[in-house]
Design a protein around this motif. Structure first.
Motif: not given
Length: 57
Positions: A8, A11-12, A15, A20, A23, A41-42, A45, A49
């Motif tokens: 992955y 940036s994850m 998490l 994760r 996401a 990705i952004s 995420t 959350e």
């Protein structure tokens, strides 16, 4: 490139495992819809959350 629980985006990595996984699921769906990787990705995420807050363990 679809992601997996073992592969992955960096940036994850920080998490929570549960977040994760969600996401990754969301990001892969967004990629299938034609989103660019960075945007997927952004969004994934943030949505993961948000999902975690709405679905306590």
């Amino acid at each position: 490139m679809p992601w997996t629980n073992g592969d992955y985006p960096p940036s994850m990595k920080n998490l929570d495992t549960r977040v994760r996984h969600k996401a990754i699921e969301i990001a892969n769906a967004l990629l299938d819809e034609g989103y660019e990787e960075g945007r997927a990705i952004s969004i994934a995420t943030a949505k993961a959350e948000e999902w975690d807050k709405d679905h306590p363990k």
